[in-house]
Design a protein around this motif. Structure first.
Motif, PDB file in Angstrom:
ATOM      1  N   ALA A 205       0.914  -1.041   0.034  1.00 14.69           N
ATOM      2  CA  ALA A 205       0.008  -0.171   0.073  1.00 14.69           C
ATOM      3  C   ALA A 205       0.764   1.295  -0.098  1.00 14.69           C
ATOM      4  CB  ALA A 205      -0.984  -0.079   1.490  1.00 14.69           C
ATOM      5  N   SER A 206       1.917   1.206   0.746  1.00 12.86           N
ATOM      6  CA  SER A 206       2.786   2.565   0.913  1.00 12.86           C
ATOM      7  C   SER A 206       4.019   2.767  -0.072  1.00 12.86           C
ATOM      8  CB  SER A 206       3.352   2.632   2.263  1.00 12.86           C
ATOM      9  OG  SER A 206       4.185   1.472   2.713  1.00 12.86           O
ATOM     10  N   GLU A 207       4.651   1.632  -0.240  1.00 12.02           N
ATOM     11  CA  GLU A 207       5.865   1.647  -1.245  1.00 12.02           C
ATOM     12  C   GLU A 207       5.132   1.408  -2.851  1.00 12.02           C
ATOM     13  OE1 GLU A 207       8.596   2.653  -0.413  1.00 12.02           O
ATOM     14  OE2 GLU A 207       8.170   2.843   1.663  1.00 12.02           O
ATOM     15  N   ARG A 208       4.549   0.264  -3.022  1.00  7.37           N
ATOM     16  CA  ARG A 208       4.221   0.107  -4.226  1.00  7.37           C
ATOM     17  C   ARG A 208       2.694   0.861  -4.860  1.00  7.37           C
ATOM     18  NH1 ARG A 208       5.967  -4.784  -6.317  1.00  7.37           N
ATOM     19  NH2 ARG A 208       4.772  -4.131  -8.259  1.00  7.37           N
ATOM     20  N   GLN A 209       2.047   1.420  -3.680  1.00 10.48           N
ATOM     21  CA  GLN A 209       0.898   2.139  -3.882  1.00 10.48           C
ATOM     22  C   GLN A 209      -0.071   1.440  -4.740  1.00 10.48           C
ATOM     23  OE1 GLN A 209       2.192   6.003  -5.352  1.00 10.48           O
ATOM     24  NE2 GLN A 209       2.671   6.730  -3.201  1.00 10.48           N
ATOM     25  N   VAL A 210      -0.598   0.337  -4.424  1.00  4.53           N
ATOM     26  CA  VAL A 210      -1.377  -0.798  -5.474  1.00  4.53           C
ATOM     27  C   VAL A 210      -2.853  -0.227  -4.830  1.00  4.53           C
ATOM     28  CG1 VAL A 210       0.084  -2.516  -5.236  1.00  4.53           C
ATOM     29  CG2 VAL A 210      -1.510  -2.383  -3.498  1.00  4.53           C
ATOM     30  N   ALA A 211      -3.533  -0.573  -5.747  1.00  2.00           N
ATOM     31  CA  ALA A 211      -5.297  -0.032  -5.765  1.00  2.00           C
ATOM     32  C   ALA A 211      -5.753  -1.115  -4.531  1.00  2.00           C
ATOM     33  CB  ALA A 211      -6.004  -0.483  -6.954  1.00  2.00           C
ATOM     34  N   PRO A 212      -6.915  -0.602  -3.966  1.00  2.00           N
ATOM     35  CA  PRO A 212      -7.624  -1.304  -2.818  1.00  2.00           C
ATOM     36  C   PRO A 212      -7.817  -2.774  -3.252  1.00  2.00           C
ATOM     37  CG  PRO A 212      -8.172   0.852  -2.745  1.00  2.00           C
ATOM     38  CD  PRO A 212      -7.520   0.781  -3.912  1.00  2.00           C
ATOM     39  N   ALA A 213      -8.545  -3.037  -4.496  1.00  2.00           N
ATOM     40  CA  ALA A 213      -8.786  -4.248  -4.941  1.00  2.00           C
ATOM     41  C   ALA A 213      -7.429  -4.936  -5.159  1.00  2.00           C
ATOM     42  CB  ALA A 213      -9.413  -4.050  -6.468  1.00  2.00           C
ATOM     43  N   THR A 214      -6.297  -4.598  -5.654  1.00  5.03           N
ATOM     44  CA  THR A 214      -5.107  -5.342  -5.733  1.00  5.03           C
ATOM     45  C   THR A 214      -4.523  -6.016  -4.373  1.00  5.03           C
ATOM     46  OG1 THR A 214      -4.579  -4.119  -7.611  1.00  5.03           O
ATOM     47  CG2 THR A 214      -2.682  -5.547  -6.485  1.00  5.03           C
ATOM     48  N   HIS A 215      -4.968  -4.976  -3.402  1.00 10.37           N
ATOM     49  CA  HIS A 215      -4.505  -5.199  -2.008  1.00 10.37           C
ATOM     50  C   HIS A 215      -5.377  -6.408  -1.466  1.00 10.37           C
ATOM     51  CE1 HIS A 215      -3.533  -3.082   2.005  1.00 10.37           C
ATOM     52  NE2 HIS A 215      -3.288  -4.176   2.156  1.00 10.37           N
ATOM     53  N   ARG A 216      -6.664  -6.358  -1.683  1.00  5.05           N
ATOM     54  CA  ARG A 216      -7.570  -7.376  -1.360  1.00  5.05           C
ATOM     55  C   ARG A 216      -7.092  -8.563  -1.720  1.00  5.05           C
ATOM     56  NH1 ARG A 216     -11.324  -3.141  -1.885  1.00  5.05           N
ATOM     57  NH2 ARG A 216     -12.209  -4.196  -3.868  1.00  5.05           N
ATOM     58  N   GLN A 217      -6.922  -8.666  -3.409  1.00 11.15           N
ATOM     59  CA  GLN A 217      -6.493  -9.901  -3.826  1.00 11.15           C
ATOM     60  C   GLN A 217      -5.073 -10.440  -3.293  1.00 11.15           C
ATOM     61  OE1 GLN A 217      -4.496 -10.066  -7.880  1.00 11.15           O
ATOM     62  NE2 GLN A 217      -6.225 -10.844  -8.583  1.00 11.15           N
TER      63      GLN A 217
END
Length: 343
Positions: free
Chosen positions: A79-91
Motif C-alpha cells: 500500500a505505501s511503497e508500491r501504492q497498489v489499488a485497494p482491489a489489488t490489496h484485497r487480492q
C-alpha cells in the motif's frame, strides 16, 4: 521468546474436509489446492504471484515460519511503497489467507483480525455511442466481430472467448453464457445484426475443427471432469470454440497440446490500437464495452432489473452504479450559469 512464538503459530484448526496434498513444493501445493477447489485459472495465476512475492519479500523464508505481523508488513509495503489499488490489496490478502487456511491448514487468530482495505466505489468509464462505433470500426477485421459481440451482449471478454458452438442458439436469438463470474450461467440476447457475421465465423471454426479431426488432434478443453465422464465430447463440433486460435498450444495445467480459444491479451492489444486510431482519449479497455452496453440500455429505457439479469450481477446495487453514470449526461442537474447571459 522463540518458544512463545512457536506456540502462537500452532494451528488451532486443521481442515478435515480437504484431502492431503501430494506435491512436495509449496507453490505446487498451492496450485493443487486451487485446482481441487475449482478456482479459475486466472485466480490460480494471481494467488501464485502474490504468494511468491510474499516469500521473496521476507527473504525466501517459509510462510509457516512467518506470523500475522509479517503479513501485515507485506500488505503495508504494497500500500505505501508500491501504492497498489485497494482491489489489488484485497487480492493479495485473499491469496495469503488461502495459503494459510487451505494449504498450510492453519486458522490463527490474526487471520480474522488482519485489516482489510476499504473498497472504493468509482464510476466506470463509458463510451458514447459514437465512440463505440468509431472504436469497433477501427478494430482489425479479424477482431471486429468479437468486439461487436462483447458490446452487443454485455459479455465479459473471458465469457466471449470461451463461447462454444452449442451455446449459440440462432433459432431463439439467444446466447447461453456458461460459468460466468461466480460460476453462474445466464442467457443474453443474440443481436440480429450480428447473425450473418456469426454464421460466417462458425464456418471458419468448422473448417478448423475438421482439420483437427483429419490430423488426429481433435479435442478442446472441457470444464471440470466432463472429459472423464464423456471422453469423446471434447472432440465433437458442439463443444468446439466459436473463436478458436489459429494454431495449437500446450495446456499449462495438463501439458496436452490442443487448440485453445483466442487469447485475451491479443484482443486487448488490438482494442488499445483501435481506441487510439479512433481518437478516444478515455482510459478504455475491452471491459468498457460491457459498461457502455449497460449504460446505453438504461438510456434506452430498459429497467434496472433487466440490465442486472443480462449482466449477471447478483446484487442490483452493483448494477445501480450505471445510474450514476447517466447523471453525467442529459439527466444531470444543470448549472445555474447556463441560464445566464453575459455580454
Amino acid at each position: 521468546m522463540g518458544e512463545v512464538r512457536r506456540k502462537a503459530l500452532r494451528p488451532e484448526v486443521v481442515s478435515a474436509t480437504l484431502p492431503a496434498l501430494k506435491a512436495p513444493r509449496l507453490l505446487d501445493q498451492l496450485r493443487e489446492r486451487i485446482r481441487f477447489l475449482h478456482y479459475s485459472r486466472s485466480t490460480e495465476d494471481a494467488y501464485v504471484f502474490w504468494v511468491r512475492a510474499f516469500i521473496r519479500h521476507h527473504g525466501l523464508r517459509h510462510p509457516r515460519d512467518l506470523d500475522g505481523a509479517a503479513v501485515e508488513s507485506f500488505l503495508t509495503w504494497l500500500a505505501s511503497e508500491r501504492q497498489v489499488a485497494p482491489a489489488t490489496h484485497r487480492q493479495a490478502l485473499s491469496a495469503l489467507l488461502f495459503l494459510y487456511g487451505k494449504v498450510l491448514g492453519v486458522q490463527l487468530p490474526w487471520m480474522a483480525e488482519i485489516g482489510r482495505p476499504r473498497p472504493q466505489r468509482r464510476l466506470p468509464v463509458v463510451m458514447s455511442r459514437d465512440e463505440v462505433v468509431n472504436v469497433l470500426s477501427s478494430l482489425d477485421v479479424e477482431w471486429r466481430l468479437f468486439g461487436q459481440l462483447l458490446y452487443g451482449t454485455g459479455m465479459r471478454i473471458t465469457e466471449g472467448l470461451r463461447l462454444r458452438v452449442k451455446d449459440v442458439d440462432f433459432s431463439h436469438g439467444a446466447i447461453i453464457v456458461r460459468e460466468g463470474k461466480g460460476s453462474k450461467d445466464r442467457v443474453v440476447m443474440l443481436p440480429e445484426s450480428l447473425v450473418p457475421g456469426l454464421r460466417e465465423q462458425m464456418l471458419k471454426s468448422h473448417a478448423a475443427w475438421l482439420q483437427d479431426q483429419q490430423d488426429g488432434r481433435g479435442g478442446v478443453e472441457m470444464p471440470d471432469a466432463l472429459d472423464r465422464k464423456y471422453p469423446r465430447a471434447g472432440s465433437t463440433w458442439a463443444w468446439f470454440w466459436v473463436f478458436p486460435q489459429d494454431h495449437h498450444s500446450t495446456d499449462p495445467r495438463s501439458g496436452v497440446v490442443r487448440r485453445h480459444h483466442m487469447y485475451d491479451q491479443t484482443f486487448q492489444r488490438a482494442f488499445k490500437r483501435a481506441a487510439k486510431a479512433a481518437g478516444v482519449t478515455k482510459p478504455v479497455s475491452p471491459h468498457t464495452l460491457r459498461h457502455s452496453f449497460a449504460t446505453h440500455l438504461l438510456q434506452s429505457g430498459y429497467d434496472i432489473r433487466t440490465v442486472q439479469e443480462l449482466l449477471g450481477h447478483s446484487d442490483v446495487a452493483t448494477t445501480m452504479i450505471y445510474t450514476h453514470v447517466l447523471k453525467l449526461g442529459g439527466g444531470a442537474v444543470k448549472s445555474p450559469i447556463d441560464s445566464m447571459r453575459f455580454d
